[in-house]
Design a protein around this motif. Structure first.
Motif, PDB file in Angstrom:
ATOM      1  N   UNK A   7       0.859  -1.182   0.000  1.00  0.00           N
ATOM      2  CA  UNK A   7       0.000   0.000   0.000  1.00  0.00           C
ATOM      3  C   UNK A   7       0.896   1.232   0.000  1.00  0.00           C
ATOM      4  N   UNK A   8       0.718   2.070  -0.998  1.00  0.00           N
ATOM      5  CA  UNK A   8       1.458   3.323  -1.109  1.00  0.00           C
ATOM      6  C   UNK A   8       0.492   4.456  -0.789  1.00  0.00           C
ATOM      7  N   UNK A   9       0.584   5.056   0.410  1.00  0.00           N
ATOM      8  CA  UNK A   9      -0.416   6.043   0.825  1.00  0.00           C
ATOM      9  C   UNK A   9      -0.398   7.290  -0.055  1.00  0.00           C
ATOM     10  N   UNK A  10      -1.549   7.974  -0.096  1.00  0.00           N
ATOM     11  CA  UNK A  10      -1.644   9.239  -0.816  1.00  0.00           C
ATOM     12  C   UNK A  10      -0.727  10.261  -0.158  1.00  0.00           C
ATOM     13  N   UNK A  11      -0.033  11.071  -0.947  1.00  0.00           N
ATOM     14  CA  UNK A  11       0.902  12.045  -0.361  1.00  0.00           C
ATOM     15  C   UNK A  11       0.204  13.172   0.389  1.00  0.00           C
ATOM     16  N   UNK A  12      -1.074  13.417   0.091  1.00  0.00           N
ATOM     17  CA  UNK A  12      -1.783  14.520   0.753  1.00  0.00           C
ATOM     18  C   UNK A  12      -3.276  14.248   0.703  1.00  0.00           C
ATOM     19  N   UNK A  13      -4.033  14.994   1.527  1.00  0.00           N
ATOM     20  CA  UNK A  13      -5.487  14.831   1.551  1.00  0.00           C
ATOM     21  C   UNK A  13      -6.055  15.120   0.164  1.00  0.00           C
ATOM     22  N   UNK A  14      -6.950  14.212  -0.252  1.00  0.00           N
ATOM     23  CA  UNK A  14      -7.521  14.360  -1.588  1.00  0.00           C
ATOM     24  C   UNK A  14      -6.729  13.626  -2.648  1.00  0.00           C
ATOM     25  N   UNK A  15      -5.581  13.068  -2.262  1.00  0.00           N
ATOM     26  CA  UNK A  15      -4.771  12.318  -3.202  1.00  0.00           C
ATOM     27  C   UNK A  15      -5.273  10.891  -3.351  1.00  0.00           C
ATOM     28  N   UNK A  52      -4.253  -0.772  -8.214  1.00  0.00           N
ATOM     29  CA  UNK A  52      -5.587  -0.263  -7.913  1.00  0.00           C
ATOM     30  C   UNK A  52      -5.428   1.090  -7.227  1.00  0.00           C
ATOM     31  N   UNK A  53      -6.133   2.100  -7.755  1.00  0.00           N
ATOM     32  CA  UNK A  53      -6.066   3.454  -7.206  1.00  0.00           C
ATOM     33  C   UNK A  53      -7.361   3.754  -6.453  1.00  0.00           C
ATOM     34  N   UNK A  54      -7.228   4.263  -5.237  1.00  0.00           N
ATOM     35  CA  UNK A  54      -8.410   4.483  -4.409  1.00  0.00           C
ATOM     36  C   UNK A  54      -8.258   5.737  -3.570  1.00  0.00           C
ATOM     37  N   UNK A  55      -9.370   6.459  -3.395  1.00  0.00           N
ATOM     38  CA  UNK A  55      -9.367   7.647  -2.547  1.00  0.00           C
ATOM     39  C   UNK A  55      -9.366   7.287  -1.067  1.00  0.00           C
ATOM     40  N   UNK A  56      -9.885   6.111  -0.741  1.00  0.00           N
ATOM     41  CA  UNK A  56      -9.875   5.630   0.641  1.00  0.00           C
ATOM     42  C   UNK A  56      -9.689   4.122   0.623  1.00  0.00           C
ATOM     43  N   UNK A  57      -9.132   3.604   1.710  1.00  0.00           N
ATOM     44  CA  UNK A  57      -8.850   2.169   1.809  1.00  0.00           C
ATOM     45  C   UNK A  57      -9.346   1.667   3.156  1.00  0.00           C
ATOM     46  N   UNK A  58     -10.034   0.542   3.143  1.00  0.00           N
ATOM     47  CA  UNK A  58     -10.427  -0.154   4.372  1.00  0.00           C
ATOM     48  C   UNK A  58      -9.668  -1.475   4.433  1.00  0.00           C
ATOM     49  N   UNK A  59      -8.871  -1.627   5.471  1.00  0.00           N
ATOM     50  CA  UNK A  59      -8.114  -2.865   5.675  1.00  0.00           C
ATOM     51  C   UNK A  59      -8.987  -3.825   6.477  1.00  0.00           C
ATOM     52  N   UNK A  60      -9.358  -4.935   5.857  1.00  0.00           N
ATOM     53  CA  UNK A  60     -10.238  -5.917   6.501  1.00  0.00           C
ATOM     54  C   UNK A  60      -9.715  -7.325   6.244  1.00  0.00           C
ATOM     55  N   UNK A  86      -2.521   6.410   9.148  1.00  0.00           N
ATOM     56  CA  UNK A  86      -2.356   6.879   7.767  1.00  0.00           C
ATOM     57  C   UNK A  86      -3.680   7.498   7.325  1.00  0.00           C
ATOM     58  N   UNK A  87      -3.742   8.787   7.053  1.00  0.00           N
ATOM     59  CA  UNK A  87      -5.003   9.437   6.684  1.00  0.00           C
ATOM     60  C   UNK A  87      -5.643   8.772   5.471  1.00  0.00           C
ATOM     61  N   UNK A  88      -6.965   8.530   5.596  1.00  0.00           N
ATOM     62  CA  UNK A  88      -7.710   7.910   4.502  1.00  0.00           C
ATOM     63  C   UNK A  88      -7.638   6.398   4.495  1.00  0.00           C
ATOM     64  N   UNK A  89      -6.947   5.809   5.470  1.00  0.00           N
ATOM     65  CA  UNK A  89      -6.867   4.347   5.584  1.00  0.00           C
ATOM     66  C   UNK A  89      -7.512   3.930   6.907  1.00  0.00           C
TER      67      UNK A  89
END
Length: 554
Positions: free
Chosen positions: A315-323, A334-342, A517-520
């Motif tokens: 998982x390569x986190x977005x560099x900034x909010x909205x990324x 796979x590109x995603x605005x948010x990620x849920x780890x389940x 990690x924001x958005x995760x």
């Protein structure tokens, strides 16, 4: 082969119930008896003829036995048969207080009101649920979706069959020298392909020779629509256990473009459970496979996409909010605005070389539902003290000669739900051996014996065992997560106020299911402090979606 039997036992209502069950006459052999002794005679006749009993229905008023005692006698003869009390209207409430506690002990499966008019679909809905459960766990499939051709003794065969049946696909295995085996081999070689085993034939996909279970997943589910994800999705869910499935249902139903990535079978550990009896809304219980496949279909109906066989490697986190977060998988990016780890957890390995060498040859991690049918006449050992181990033992006791639950603790009560402890105590085929562990195991080509060590004294004794089911607790799999996503000392993901203060932003903790990690976000068993129950995982999966909405809001 003869039709499976539905046996109706009643001195006063046999003719009425026989007429009520007339809708099943095409597929089942309907028989009646007027007493418990008469029922035993019918059961004996069916077994002597090589037949099977799918369901026994009584009215709760037998002339020669207490209704619960009768169930005990019948179960000793046909332990796989489902058992029902269909009480008449005048006795339904009167007998309820006496008979219903037997449900918690597993003495029978349903307490129903006898139909009072035509088209009582509430009654027949319960009956068909029980028959469906019997058909999927006891009877061999009448119509196969997947055919496996393989010689005996291939561990991969067992793993593939377990996978396909967890995905709700009826599967049969044939030896190469059977008519079905020769037919499949000829079809494969007619296409100019070289035969190796196991050889699969899937309904509309032709033949295939997989090297791994993941090969099977890709062969079954890789289509043009599921092999590329070109757009940036709102929500990517990694893992399709109860938590991931709930997040998929709620996310997709609320308009989020949703993708679910699952490396193995949908359902996670819960998908291997033979019968979950304490899940809200299923009074007669539901198998993990059925619950998982229903949830998958529900999410697909709302537009969620499932990428089965896609293992996330980084998982390569977005560099900034909205990324955009980048999920690296075996199938692509796979590109995603948010990620849920389940991703849930895996069963811990026993680590005993003699036992590990026999995985798939009598040794199984998890409850291995499909292997249960093959344990008839076996002495079986289940290692583990959680609910999954209890459910597995109860299911295996329908087939095996004996089932022994082994735990290192002094009792089951510390780790297992009370209803399962009570049902295990009632079942004469199950014994519990405390304060022990498996020290070694072996056999000629498959499991035949186990060495068992007393954890207090160190004394080792050898016992016969033809099957071993290992349900050893939780081991998280999150090596693919970035280093700055906080985890506890055991590797579970930290969320909300469990995150150490140095990981807070602006001196405020992350939201309840948010990670560092924001958005995760993290939900279900992978999350530190989770309850390790299907219902709580589903609740977290639903609860995370509002947090995702908040994160995605401008």
């Amino acid at each position: 082969m003869s039709d499976p039997v539905i046996l109706i036992v009643s001195a006063q209502h046999a003719d009425f119930l026989l007429d009520e069950f007339g809708r099943y006459a095409r597929d089942y052999d309907l028989r009646t008896a007027g007493s418990s002794a008469g029922a035993l005679a019918e059961i004996h006749a069916v077994r002597e003829a090589g037949g099977s009993v799918a369901l026994i229905v009584q009215d709760g008023d037998l002339p020669d036995a207490h209704p619960l005692a009768a169930f005990g006698e019948w179960r000793a003869k046909v332990p796989t048969a489902r058992r029902v009390v269909a009480a008449p209207y005048e006795r339904f409430l009167v007998q309820a207080a006496e008979l219903r506690p037997g449900l918690a002990k597993g003495k029978y499966d349903a307490y129903l009101l006898m139909p009072r008019g035509v088209r009582d679909e509430e009654f027949h809905g319960a009956i068909t649920e029980l028959l469906s459960d019997w058909g999927s766990t006891v009877a061999a499939p009448e119509v196969e979706t997947v055919r496996i051709v393989a010689p005996p003794g291939l561990p991969l065969t067992a793993s593939i069959r377990e996978y396909t049946e967890r995905m709700g696909m009826p599967t049969r295995v044939f030896a190469p020298d059977t008519d079905e085996g020769r037919e499949t081999i000829a079809e494969h070689e007619a296409a100019g392909l070289t035969t190796s085993f196991p050889l699969l034939r899937v309904m509309t996909r032709g033949t295939h020779t997989p090297a791994t279970v993941r090969d099977v997943a890709l062969h079954l589910f890789a289509t043009p629509e599921t092999t590329t994800v070109d757009e940036v999705v709102d929500l990517a869910i990694v893992g399709a256990g109860p938590a991931g499935l709930a997040a998929a249902v709620y996310g997709a139903s609320e308009g989020l473009t949703t993708v679910v990535l699952e490396a193995e079978a949908v359902g996670g550990q819960a998908g291997t459970s033979s019968m979950i009896r304490n899940y809200l809304g299923f009074p007669r219980g539901v198998s993990g496979m059925r619950l998982s496949q229903r949830a998958r279909n529900q999410a697909i109906r709302f537009g969620a996409r499932f990428l089965t066989g896609w293992e996330v490697t980084a998982l390569e986190p977005a560099p900034e909010h909205g990324g955009t977060h980048l999920l690296h998988t075996d199938g692509g990016l796979v590109q995603a605005r948010s990620v849920v780890v389940a991703t849930g957890v895996a069963y811990r390995k026993l680590g005993v070389p003699g036992v590990e060498d026999l995985v798939g040859l009598g040794v199984h991690y998890g409850s291995a539902m499909t292997a249960a049918r093959e344990t008839e006449g076996y002495d079986v050992v289940v290692v583990g003290g959680g609910n999954s181990a209890g459910q597995a033992a109860i299911h295996l006791a329908k087939f095996a000669r004996t089932v022994t639950i082994m735990v290192r603790r002094a009792s089951l009560e510390e780790t297992m739900s009370s209803y399962l402890v009570g049902e295990i105590a009632y079942n004469p085929r199950i014994t519990v051996q405390t304060c022990v562990e498996v020290a070694d195991g072996g056999g000629e080509g498959r499991l035949e014996w186990l060495d068992v060590r007393d954890v207090g004294t160190g004394r080792v004794t050898r016992r016969d065992a033809q099957a071993l089911f290992l349900l050893l607790g939780a081991a998280p799999h999150c090596d693919w997560l970035p280093d700055d996503l906080a985890r506890d000392d055991h590797g579970f993901v930290l969320t909300g106020r469990d995150v150490p203060r140095e990981g807070w932003a602006d001196d405020r903790p992350p939201a309840n299911l948010a990670t560092t990690v924001p958005g995760v976000f993290a939900v279900g068993d992978i999350r530190a402090g989770s309850m390790k129950r299907v219902a709580s995982a589903s609740g977290e999966g639903a609860s995370v979606v509002p947090l995702v909405h908040t994160w995605l809001a401008p």
